[in-house]
Design a protein around this motif. Structure first.
Motif, PDB file in Angstrom:
ATOM      1  N   VAL A   1       0.864  -1.187   0.000  1.00 12.27           N
ATOM      2  CA  VAL A   1       0.000   0.000   0.000  1.00 12.27           C
ATOM      3  C   VAL A   1       0.897   1.231   0.000  1.00 12.27           C
ATOM      4  N   HIS A   2       0.692   2.102  -0.987  1.00 18.76           N
ATOM      5  CA  HIS A   2       1.466   3.344  -1.040  1.00 18.76           C
ATOM      6  C   HIS A   2       0.521   4.522  -0.885  1.00 18.76           C
ATOM      7  N   VAL A   3       0.695   5.273   0.209  1.00 14.71           N
ATOM      8  CA  VAL A   3      -0.163   6.421   0.518  1.00 14.71           C
ATOM      9  C   VAL A   3       0.659   7.691   0.407  1.00 14.71           C
TER      10      VAL A   3
ATOM     11  N   GLU B   1     -10.060   3.638   2.734  1.00 15.69           N
ATOM     12  CA  GLU B   1     -10.281   3.433   1.303  1.00 15.69           C
ATOM     13  C   GLU B   1      -9.270   2.451   0.721  1.00 15.69           C
ATOM     14  N   TYR B   2      -8.029   2.573   1.150  1.00 14.95           N
ATOM     15  CA  TYR B   2      -7.002   1.635   0.689  1.00 14.95           C
ATOM     16  C   TYR B   2      -7.262   0.237   1.228  1.00 14.95           C
ATOM     17  N   MET B   3      -7.571   0.161   2.524  1.00 15.60           N
ATOM     18  CA  MET B   3      -7.703  -1.138   3.182  1.00 15.60           C
ATOM     19  C   MET B   3      -8.915  -1.920   2.695  1.00 15.60           C
ATOM     20  N   ALA B   4      -9.915  -1.233   2.147  1.00 12.83           N
ATOM     21  CA  ALA B   4     -11.063  -1.956   1.586  1.00 12.83           C
ATOM     22  C   ALA B   4     -10.607  -2.861   0.451  1.00 12.83           C
ATOM     23  N   HIS B   5      -9.676  -2.392  -0.361  1.00  9.89           N
ATOM     24  CA  HIS B   5      -9.152  -3.207  -1.459  1.00  9.89           C
ATOM     25  C   HIS B   5      -8.210  -4.287  -0.951  1.00  9.89           C
TER      26      HIS B   5
ATOM     27  N   TYR C   1       2.637  -4.197   3.413  1.00  9.91           N
ATOM     28  CA  TYR C   1       3.807  -3.306   3.396  1.00  9.91           C
ATOM     29  C   TYR C   1       3.283  -1.906   3.152  1.00  9.91           C
ATOM     30  N   LEU C   2       3.459  -1.023   4.139  1.00  9.59           N
ATOM     31  CA  LEU C   2       2.931   0.335   4.060  1.00  9.59           C
ATOM     32  C   LEU C   2       4.056   1.316   3.752  1.00  9.59           C
ATOM     33  N   ALA C   3       3.953   1.968   2.608  1.00  8.38           N
ATOM     34  CA  ALA C   3       4.904   3.012   2.217  1.00  8.38           C
ATOM     35  C   ALA C   3       4.156   4.337   2.196  1.00  8.38           C
ATOM     36  N   THR C   4       4.658   5.310   2.946  1.00  8.71           N
ATOM     37  CA  THR C   4       3.946   6.584   3.035  1.00  8.71           C
ATOM     38  C   THR C   4       4.899   7.699   3.443  1.00  8.71           C
TER      39      THR C   4
ATOM     40  N   LEU D   1      -0.926  -4.544  -5.312  1.00  6.58           N
ATOM     41  CA  LEU D   1      -0.636  -3.153  -4.958  1.00  6.58           C
ATOM     42  C   LEU D   1      -1.899  -2.321  -4.891  1.00  6.58           C
ATOM     43  N   VAL D   2      -1.933  -1.414  -3.929  1.00  7.18           N
ATOM     44  CA  VAL D   2      -2.998  -0.412  -3.855  1.00  7.18           C
ATOM     45  C   VAL D   2      -2.312   0.946  -3.784  1.00  7.18           C
ATOM     46  N   CYS D   3      -2.518   1.772  -4.795  1.00  2.00           N
ATOM     47  CA  CYS D   3      -1.781   3.037  -4.893  1.00  2.00           C
ATOM     48  C   CYS D   3      -2.625   4.076  -5.611  1.00  2.00           C
ATOM     49  N   THR D   4      -2.126   5.308  -5.637  1.00  2.00           N
ATOM     50  CA  THR D   4      -2.758   6.361  -6.431  1.00  2.00           C
ATOM     51  C   THR D   4      -1.946   6.584  -7.684  1.00  2.00           C
ATOM     52  N   PHE D   5      -2.621   6.811  -8.795  1.00  2.00           N
ATOM     53  CA  PHE D   5      -1.931   6.946 -10.071  1.00  2.00           C
ATOM     54  C   PHE D   5      -1.106   8.218 -10.155  1.00  2.00           C
ATOM     55  N   SER D   6      -1.414   9.241  -9.354  1.00  2.00           N
ATOM     56  CA  SER D   6      -0.660  10.499  -9.424  1.00  2.00           C
ATOM     57  C   SER D   6       0.795  10.305  -9.002  1.00  2.00           C
TER      58      SER D   6
END
Length: 343
Positions: free
Chosen positions: A208-210, A227-231, A251-254, A309-314
């Motif tokens: 997960v990348h926040v 929102e991330y954790m739902a996926h 694995y949390l990257a933020t 992976l769960v991430c934002t495209f930006s």
């Protein structure tokens, strides 16, 4: 709203993996000296006589972060490849490491790092520059005329084979350049090995990348950890039908140092693997340091090793991980998927 994107083409079976490795296109040039297609790339990257080589000069110091700068160097490298020139990467006084690129990664060329030549000029197009020995590239935003070698282009002599072997030939092609550029120096390789042991990184695991700080309110909306954790939860339910789950790991990257504790308190049945010192170093006041560079490299490495992976495209870190997945991922029982948040 949230959009999902299933990227099963990220997962190449053993037969496809073998077939892809036989295509002599990588700048890593496992088939050194093979003259088929682009097999002479090793000679172009490492000319016998640097003083006579045609060169393309690229300065890494574009005014942006690591992900953006790596994309910049990749674009330079692809043009050097297309125009059959040796890439000269200028990186002294790099904002992340004043000693330059080669203090972190292996040099682009083993034999030619000197930009000198009998003639030089700024990029004016491949045809116009054919008699100029040393050509200097601007940042891609200012590149004119634009050559036909930039993404999503794939060499004509390879596209047929790649289309049959891979779901996204253009990303596979870009990944070959990234793979060569990010070959770590021995100290960095050891850092990655040590961090893997220290963090207890093992599978199954979801990355997960926040991204918060500078992206929120400019290029991206704010998204809560829920929102991330739902996926994440949805994928673990899917995974539990296929394999036994001993522990639900994330694995949390933020760049938000408060998020790890929030995630742990809200989701006690998960094991969150994260290095909070990386989150602190990713803050705006600490971002352009060697310690911050080490952190983002480790985050990208571990995210690329995740099963999902769960991430934002930006985030350019997400975009790099899309590429890294093509480099590293061979799937067995797992289905690789990526969920993107629409911005």
């Amino acid at each position: 709203g949230l959009h999902s994107h299933r990227s099963q083409h990220l997962c190449a079976g053993p037969a496809v993996e073998t077939a892809l490795k036989l295509i002599p296109v990588s700048w890593a040039c496992n088939l050194k000296g093979n003259k088929e297609g682009h097999g002479s790339c090793y000679e172009k990257a490492n000319p016998k006589d640097c003083s006579k080589a045609k060169k393309l000069v690229c300065n890494i110091n574009k005014g942006c972060g690591y992900g953006c700068q790596l994309h910049h160097v990749v674009y330079c490298f692809m043009i050097a490849y297309g125009t059959e020139r040796t890439l000269i990467l200028e990186s002294q006084n790099w904002r992340y490491s004043t000693g330059g690129w080669e203090t972190v990664f292996k040099p682009v060329s083993e034999t030619c790092t000197d930009r000198s030549g009998t003639s030089s000029g700024h990029w004016s197009g491949e045809a116009n520059d054919k008699n100029v020995q040393v050509v200097e590239l601007p940042i891609v935003d200012s590149l004119h005329p634009r050559p036909p070698y930039l993404p999503l282009a794939v060499p004509e002599d390879l596209v047929g084979r790649l289309t049959h072997l891979h779901g996204d030939p253009s990303v596979w092609w870009v990944s070959q350049f990234v793979k060569y550029l990010i070959r770590p120096q021995s100290w960095l390789e050891k850092e990655i090995e040590d961090a893997t042991r220290k963090l207890g990184f093992k599978h199954p695991i979801i990355g997960v990348h926040v991204r918060r700080t500078d992206k929120v309110g400019t290029e991206a909306a704010y998204h809560t950890i829920e929102e991330y954790m739902a996926h994440v939860e949805e994928h673990y339910k899917f995974l539990a039908r296929k394999v036994e789950i001993d522990k639900k790991r994330v694995y949390l990257a933020t760049d938000d140092p408060n998020l790890l504790q929030e995630a742990k308190s809200k989701y006690p049945d998960y094991e969150f693997i994260s290095d909070n010192s990386i989150s602190f170093s990713a803050g705006l006041h600490n971002r352009y340091t060697e310690n911050s560079l080490r952190g983002v490299i480790l985050d990208i490495h571990f995210l690329s090793q995740a099963d999902f992976l769960v991430c934002t495209f930006s985030s350019q870190v997400w975009q790099l991980n899309e590429i890294y997945l093509y480099i590293t991922k061979t799937c067995h029982l797992l289905v690789c998927m990526i969920f993107l948040f629409a911005q």
